[in-house]
Enzyme design. Sequence first.
Site, PDB file in Angstrom:
ATOM      1  N   SER A   1      23.177 -53.687 -67.073  1.00 40.05           N
ATOM      2  CA  SER A   1      23.715 -55.146 -67.102  1.00 40.05           C
ATOM      3  C   SER A   1      23.533 -55.920 -68.365  1.00 40.05           C
ATOM      4  O   SER A   1      24.035 -56.848 -68.694  1.00 40.05           O
ATOM      5  CB  SER A   1      22.926 -55.744 -65.929  1.00 40.05           C
ATOM      6  OG  SER A   1      21.769 -55.802 -65.919  1.00 40.05           O
TER       7      SER A   1
ATOM      8  N   HIS B   1      17.953 -61.369 -66.656  1.00 35.07           N
ATOM      9  CA  HIS B   1      18.849 -61.420 -67.702  1.00 35.07           C
ATOM     10  C   HIS B   1      18.653 -62.410 -68.705  1.00 35.07           C
ATOM     11  O   HIS B   1      17.834 -63.200 -68.251  1.00 35.07           O
ATOM     12  CB  HIS B   1      20.433 -61.268 -67.203  1.00 35.07           C
ATOM     13  CG  HIS B   1      20.560 -60.310 -66.199  1.00 35.07           C
ATOM     14  ND1 HIS B   1      20.788 -60.594 -64.917  1.00 35.07           N
ATOM     15  CD2 HIS B   1      20.672 -58.663 -66.131  1.00 35.07           C
ATOM     16  CE1 HIS B   1      20.764 -59.515 -64.199  1.00 35.07           C
ATOM     17  NE2 HIS B   1      20.960 -58.478 -65.026  1.00 35.07           N
TER      18      HIS B   1
ATOM     19  N   ASP C   1      18.366 -65.957 -66.005  1.00 36.32           N
ATOM     20  CA  ASP C   1      18.578 -65.912 -64.488  1.00 36.32           C
ATOM     21  C   ASP C   1      17.155 -65.575 -63.869  1.00 36.32           C
ATOM     22  O   ASP C   1      17.511 -65.176 -62.562  1.00 36.32           O
ATOM     23  CB  ASP C   1      19.868 -65.443 -63.849  1.00 36.32           C
ATOM     24  CG  ASP C   1      20.132 -63.899 -64.320  1.00 36.32           C
ATOM     25  OD1 ASP C   1      19.064 -63.409 -64.901  1.00 36.32           O
ATOM     26  OD2 ASP C   1      21.209 -63.444 -64.385  1.00 36.32           O
TER      27      ASP C   1
END
Length: 378
Positions: free
Chosen positions: A42, A344, A341
């Site tokens: 991610s 990340h 968040d």
Amino acid sequence: MMVALTYCSAIFILLFAFASASPTAIETHPRLFNKIYAFGDSFTDTGNTRSASGPAGFGHVSDPPYGSTFFHHPTNRYSDGRLVIDFVAQSLSLPLLPPYKYLKGNDSFHGVNFAVAGSTAINHEFYVRNNLSIDNTPQSIQTQLLWFNKFLETQGCRGEETKAQCKAAFDDALFWVGEIGVNDYAYSFGSPISADTIRKLAVASVTGVLQSLLKKGAKYMVVQGLPPSGCLALSMSLASVDDRDDIGCVRSLNNQTYVHSMALQASLQSLRRQFPEAVIIYADYWNAYRTVIKNPSKYGFRERFKACCGVGEPYNFELFTVCGMSSVSSCKTPSEYINWDGVHLTEAMYKVVHDMLIEGGFTHPPFSYLLDMKRHKG
């Protein structure tokens, strides 16, 4: 999930698995590469997952405020804006990379991004066999290699009889392998499988994929190590306050990712001997990140550990109420935060990491060496 895992532990695994610099000027280089092929999780995924298919716990990546800083709308990136790979493309005078799963028309002319959130380094079947399967994130780096092989077929590269087409697909291509492996440790959290086993299997798997790419014709490759995952808001909020290192992060997790990155570097050295004609660069994410944490104000950051988008004290992060939900808001100045968040990073932090890797000497050999070799070899 193994029966021994509590519900909270399961949620921890789901959430932890999914591991800017306001829009300032980017130092660009002459276009030495015509395309980039990217792999990873991610931290590198530019849109291969959407809310419907994204990792559990972060299934709101298609919703605001994701993407708010640079794109001004969600782009299925796990950040408020651009990622390291986006800045890499821009600094090499190339367009942003399209995600493989949503290619359109001639999107792939300047490269493709195969990275997908939730990816593991170890094949998903390993987790199935050990009753650790999380079915909504079955992709691994081997999956990404399969996608790359399918992509090659669309370019007419199907083996020995299509050497010209294969050469065209690899000519002037930079292979960027973003960080991958944090999810493997998260999946095995609370299980009998040791971190040593995960490290050995994960590094071997990544090495196998790199070896396959090099055999196919990759000549210029950058491989990122793992970041110090103990500095993420999620880790800080769940770990014991006694488990801290010299920079205030979770000691046990940072030690884990450090040892992993050292093993990866040793493996890359072996690949350099095996493929002396290739340029293989190690990108030291771990030390770059730590350098920022040690002196955040030098890089424009006010918050080292708090998430910009989230709720809860002391790190603005809660397990069950995450960024993208309608009840969750983001900070007014993401560029002052390292963490976006809880898992990340902000565009600002990704920009700083990019600068440290590309211009700041946190790659080995230096990234400038790769550029010089490309200039000389053509």
